[in-house]
Design a protein around this motif. Sequence first.
Motif, PDB file in Angstrom:
ATOM      1  N   GLY A  43       0.786  -1.233   0.000  1.00  0.00           N
ATOM      2  CA  GLY A  43       0.000   0.000   0.000  1.00  0.00           C
ATOM      3  C   GLY A  43       0.812   1.274   0.000  1.00  0.00           C
ATOM      4  N   THR A  44       2.139   1.164  -0.114  1.00  0.00           N
ATOM      5  CA  THR A  44       3.006   2.341  -0.041  1.00  0.00           C
ATOM      6  C   THR A  44       3.569   2.691  -1.410  1.00  0.00           C
ATOM      7  OG1 THR A  44       3.643   1.860   2.248  1.00  0.00           O
ATOM      8  CG2 THR A  44       5.091   3.313   0.975  1.00  0.00           C
ATOM      9  N   PRO A  45       3.259   3.864  -1.942  1.00  0.00           N
ATOM     10  CA  PRO A  45       3.830   4.273  -3.228  1.00  0.00           C
ATOM     11  C   PRO A  45       5.290   4.677  -3.057  1.00  0.00           C
ATOM     12  CG  PRO A  45       2.449   6.035  -2.355  1.00  0.00           C
ATOM     13  CD  PRO A  45       2.307   4.876  -1.415  1.00  0.00           C
ATOM     14  N   GLY A  46       6.163   4.093  -3.874  1.00  0.00           N
ATOM     15  CA  GLY A  46       7.591   4.359  -3.764  1.00  0.00           C
ATOM     16  C   GLY A  46       8.071   5.388  -4.767  1.00  0.00           C
ATOM     17  N   ALA A  98     -12.319  -1.570   2.463  1.00  0.00           N
ATOM     18  CA  ALA A  98     -12.057  -0.652   1.343  1.00  0.00           C
ATOM     19  C   ALA A  98     -11.328  -1.311   0.181  1.00  0.00           C
ATOM     20  CB  ALA A  98     -11.287   0.573   1.826  1.00  0.00           C
ATOM     21  N   SER A  99     -10.490  -2.315   0.460  1.00  0.00           N
ATOM     22  CA  SER A  99      -9.767  -2.999  -0.612  1.00  0.00           C
ATOM     23  C   SER A  99      -9.275  -4.344  -0.123  1.00  0.00           C
ATOM     24  CB  SER A  99      -8.565  -2.167  -1.081  1.00  0.00           C
ATOM     25  OG  SER A  99      -7.792  -2.875  -2.029  1.00  0.00           O
ATOM     26  N   ASN A 100      -9.219  -5.301  -1.039  1.00  0.00           N
ATOM     27  CA  ASN A 100      -8.596  -6.596  -0.726  1.00  0.00           C
ATOM     28  C   ASN A 100      -7.371  -6.835  -1.592  1.00  0.00           C
ATOM     29  OD1 ASN A 100      -9.724  -7.051  -3.205  1.00  0.00           O
ATOM     30  ND2 ASN A 100     -11.055  -8.742  -2.570  1.00  0.00           N
ATOM     31  N   GLN A 101      -6.809  -5.752  -2.153  1.00  0.00           N
ATOM     32  CA  GLN A 101      -5.648  -5.844  -3.033  1.00  0.00           C
ATOM     33  C   GLN A 101      -4.450  -5.177  -2.354  1.00  0.00           C
ATOM     34  OE1 GLN A 101      -7.368  -3.926  -6.478  1.00  0.00           O
ATOM     35  NE2 GLN A 101      -8.074  -5.859  -7.324  1.00  0.00           N
ATOM     36  N   SER A 102      -3.456  -5.964  -2.012  1.00  0.00           N
ATOM     37  CA  SER A 102      -2.373  -5.487  -1.151  1.00  0.00           C
ATOM     38  C   SER A 102      -1.464  -4.474  -1.828  1.00  0.00           C
ATOM     39  CB  SER A 102      -1.545  -6.669  -0.654  1.00  0.00           C
ATOM     40  OG  SER A 102      -0.938  -7.352  -1.744  1.00  0.00           O
ATOM     41  N   ASN A 103      -1.429  -4.439  -3.155  1.00  0.00           N
ATOM     42  CA  ASN A 103      -0.517  -3.526  -3.844  1.00  0.00           C
ATOM     43  C   ASN A 103      -1.198  -2.275  -4.388  1.00  0.00           C
ATOM     44  OD1 ASN A 103       1.674  -5.231  -3.373  1.00  0.00           O
ATOM     45  ND2 ASN A 103       1.292  -6.404  -5.228  1.00  0.00           N
ATOM     46  N   PRO A 131      -2.363   1.402  -3.642  1.00  0.00           N
ATOM     47  CA  PRO A 131      -1.846   2.333  -2.644  1.00  0.00           C
ATOM     48  C   PRO A 131      -2.892   2.778  -1.628  1.00  0.00           C
ATOM     49  CG  PRO A 131      -2.115   3.426  -4.762  1.00  0.00           C
ATOM     50  CD  PRO A 131      -2.323   1.964  -5.004  1.00  0.00           C
ATOM     51  N   HIS A 132      -2.449   2.880  -0.396  1.00  0.00           N
ATOM     52  CA  HIS A 132      -3.287   3.401   0.686  1.00  0.00           C
ATOM     53  C   HIS A 132      -3.233   4.921   0.700  1.00  0.00           C
ATOM     54  CE1 HIS A 132      -2.646  -0.559   3.177  1.00  0.00           C
ATOM     55  NE2 HIS A 132      -3.371  -0.739   2.085  1.00  0.00           N
ATOM     56  N   PHE A 133      -4.261   5.501   1.318  1.00  0.00           N
ATOM     57  CA  PHE A 133      -4.192   6.934   1.603  1.00  0.00           C
ATOM     58  C   PHE A 133      -4.335   7.160   3.108  1.00  0.00           C
ATOM     59  CE2 PHE A 133      -4.736  11.468   0.793  1.00  0.00           C
ATOM     60  CZ  PHE A 133      -3.877  11.630  -0.274  1.00  0.00           C
ATOM     61  N   PHE A 134      -3.664   6.324   3.848  1.00  0.00           N
ATOM     62  CA  PHE A 134      -3.606   6.424   5.306  1.00  0.00           C
ATOM     63  C   PHE A 134      -2.334   5.729   5.756  1.00  0.00           C
ATOM     64  CE2 PHE A 134      -5.766   2.460   4.359  1.00  0.00           C
ATOM     65  CZ  PHE A 134      -5.198   1.559   5.242  1.00  0.00           C
ATOM     66  N   GLY A 135      -1.896   6.046   6.960  1.00  0.00           N
ATOM     67  CA  GLY A 135      -0.676   5.440   7.493  1.00  0.00           C
ATOM     68  C   GLY A 135       0.545   6.253   7.107  1.00  0.00           C
ATOM     69  N   ALA A 136       1.502   6.325   8.017  1.00  0.00           N
ATOM     70  CA  ALA A 136       2.660   7.204   7.834  1.00  0.00           C
ATOM     71  C   ALA A 136       3.455   6.881   6.574  1.00  0.00           C
ATOM     72  CB  ALA A 136       3.561   7.128   9.069  1.00  0.00           C
TER      73      ALA A 136
END
Length: 346
Positions: free
Chosen positions: A38-41, A71-76, A78-83
């Motif tokens: 969930g983290t965009p690099g 909200a999603s069941n797809q691990s890759n 991207p999230h819009f929450f979390g540091a």
Amino acid sequence: MGSAQSVQSLFKPFSFGDTILSNRIVMAPMTRQFSPGGTPGPDVAAYYRRRAENAVGLIITEGTVINHPDASNQSNVPHFFGADALDGWANVVTEVHNADGKIVPQIWHMGARGHVNDYSVSDIEVIIQAFSQAAFEAKRLGFDGIELHGAHGYLIDQFFWKETNQRTDRYGGDFVGRTRFATEVISACRLTVGPEFPIVLRFSQWKGTDYTAKLVKTPNELESFLAPLVDAGVDIFHCSTRRFWEPEFESSQLNLAGWTKKLTGKPTITVGSIGLDRDVTSFFTEGKGASLSRVDELIERLEHEEFDLVAVGRGLLADPAWASKLREGRIDDWIPFDPEAIKQLY
């Protein structure tokens, strides 16, 4: 190709609120699943920067997940929450702005695992708060607005559509009553971000499970459907169709974006196989690519002010320089979209 003056019409600035876009070309949101955990690099930041460097007026990111278990069941995705995820998005904003681009995140909830009828009112309130928190983070990170995904059978659209919403409380009813969830999401976001921060709403008649679906069947119904969304705080409507050139109703040649602009007075974004002569379903059902066409008709409709902005999806997926090549008259150099582009995103 149309006249030089016609081409130039796509590259005129456009303003809404305090935001000024350098041109009318929008990068449509396209899910890529290139954000592990969930983290965009840095690769995601570079991906968007390349489009900003190549004359895209506004980038709408791929769908980003709000902070809710369903909200999603797809691990890759991207999230819009979390540091970590938010730090990644902060880097995306920096890269795009350093390239003189504008960018908004599309924030979404991909849909109820069971049925929207199963959500209690307290469940709904939690989801609305998660949308509001995402809007807050978008403004904090320096994005240029937000887009709420209310199309294609995702959660907001599940509330819109009679086939997926048979609720008998205030979140159900007729096609106007079924807008209540969306209006409460929009209102909560508006309260969080203030009056000047742009809110875009993407909506569609068609669904991922039913390409012939209709939320409304007449212009009068569309007007009644849109009115509460305008009142809640939508600044721009992103009107998703599979083919931009198809009329929405029999009474005129206007497409969905054209009717929406006419009925609300709000700016609209048109989208649907732009620059391509095959619609999205043929790619998924037949595995075939799409060649380039219909740009002239698109420009003519824009010059007649049927809509204000033009979203390009697969064209920009295949070729990050799609817009700059159009501006320079180099459409023969466009890289065509084909299925391999999905495997070679850059």
